[in-house]
Design an enzyme around this catalytic site. Structure first.
Site, PDB file in Angstrom:
ATOM      1  N   GLU A   1       1.155  -1.275  -0.235  1.00  0.00           N
ATOM      2  CA  GLU A   1       0.056  -0.002  -0.262  1.00  0.00           C
ATOM      3  C   GLU A   1       0.822   1.142  -0.353  1.00  0.00           C
ATOM      4  O   GLU A   1       2.007   1.311   0.126  1.00  0.00           O
ATOM      5  CB  GLU A   1      -1.386   0.490   1.119  1.00  0.00           C
ATOM      6  CG  GLU A   1      -2.143  -0.816   1.057  1.00  0.00           C
ATOM      7  CD  GLU A   1      -2.120  -2.249   1.899  1.00  0.00           C
ATOM      8  OE1 GLU A   1      -3.303  -2.673   1.586  1.00  0.00           O
ATOM      9  OE2 GLU A   1      -1.365  -2.530   2.330  1.00  0.00           O
ATOM     10  N   THR A   2       0.574   2.148  -0.031  1.00  0.00           N
ATOM     11  CA  THR A   2       0.845   3.777  -0.367  1.00  0.00           C
ATOM     12  C   THR A   2      -0.663   4.876  -0.700  1.00  0.00           C
ATOM     13  O   THR A   2      -1.508   4.395  -0.943  1.00  0.00           O
ATOM     14  CB  THR A   2       1.283   4.031  -1.604  1.00  0.00           C
ATOM     15  OG1 THR A   2       2.522   2.693  -2.028  1.00  0.00           O
ATOM     16  CG2 THR A   2       1.276   5.354  -2.339  1.00  0.00           C
TER      17      THR A   2
END
Length: 300
Positions: free
Chosen positions: A52-53
């Site tokens: 995830e970002t």
């Protein structure tokens, strides 16, 4: 559609659910992202290639301290555990005026979520309340399907369930932690299985530890989203906690316990899970380590 030009923005990479850099689950955090649209965010998240970002924006309500959007390499999520914990840690580190606070509110696509801060400096731990869980029955025969996908003997049908905490997880309980740690999944079968359960993000499995500092061992497989095995997964642990509460499984564990995850992929994360006995709402959290701090160029 945003036409934000590429420019330098504050950036951090936080290792989540660990006190030792390199042993948790990293999240990339981009600050000052209000002018970026979903296309630019998704492109950058695919480039980082982390599970995830996140992108930090101004909140849309005075009830929240900050807003974030969460992207895997392939899609946006309404909620995810380690990104919300890690981003909350990064925001507290970046904003000196928050350093003395013991509670915040974050805004994400799943709504407004309380954040609790315990300790200071290297001892700081961040806890985020997950969205209210929806517990759904799994398909008939799922125990057998999961067993085939994971390469083990068939499970009894009541041993699995779908839990929705923003992302949906297909949850299965194993005999014990040793069984969890020995799994050799067929990732093509796991991907098919998640698609058959309302596009669940993955399969999360757990088993009781017989000794040591952790109550359970957890593994989470998300091959349909480009993540064969996620190192340490907050939302999966929140879903497991909600299921244990609903089925009386917390009687033996207590309403605050520690889960071990990541050793099978070279990590050693610890997720602290706290379940409210009355409401069943789950908070997940733990230690974080700032590994990268600087600036990154993001835009169209």
């Amino acid at each position: 559609m945003s036409t934000a030009k590429p420019r330098s923005r504050p950036f951090a990479q936080i290792d989540v659910f660990t006190a030792r850099a390199g042993y948790g689950n990293p999240v990339a955090v981009v600050f000052d992202a209000d002018d970026l649209d979903a296309v630019a965010m998704q492109r950058f998240a695919a480039w980082t290639n982390l599970s995830e970002t996140t992108f930090v924006l101004k909140p849309t309500t005075t009830a929240a301290d900050f807003r974030l959007r969460i992207f895997t390499p392939r899609q946006e999520l309404p909620f995810a555990g380690h990104p919300t914990v890690g981003t909350s840690y990064a925001v507290v580190e970046a904003r000196a005026e928050l350093g003395g606070r013991n509670a915040l509110v974050l805004e994400c696509a799943a709504g407004l979520l309380p954040v609790r801060i315990e300790g200071h400096g290297a001892q700081r731990r961040i806890f985020v309340q997950s969205p209210e869980a929806g517990i759904l029955p799994s398909r008939s025969g799922s125990g057998t399907d999961i067993a085939h996908a994971l390469g083990i003997a068939p499970l009894p049908d009541p041993a699995s369930c779908v839990v929705d905490v923003g992302p949906r997880w297909l949850i299965a309980q194993m005999t014990d932690a040793a069984t969890v740690r020995s799994l050799r999944p067929d990732f093509a079968r796991v991907a098919l299985l998640t698609a058959q359960h309302g596009d669940a993000v993955g399969v999360a499995v757990f088993g009781r530890e017989r000794d040591g500092d952790h109550a359970i061992a957890v593994r989470a497989f998300c091959p349909a989203d480009g993540i064969p095995e996620d190192p340490v997964t907050g939302s999966a642990n929140a879903a497991i906690g909600a299921w244990l509460h609903a089925t009386g499984g917390l009687d033996a564990l207590g309403h605050r316990y520690r889960a071990s995850q990541g050793r099978e992929v070279g990590r050693d994360g610890t997720v602290e899970v706290q379940v409210d006995p009355a409401s069943g709402r789950v908070m997940i959290g733990g230690h974080c380590v700032s590994c990268i701090a600087g600036h990154v160029v993001v835009g169209h």
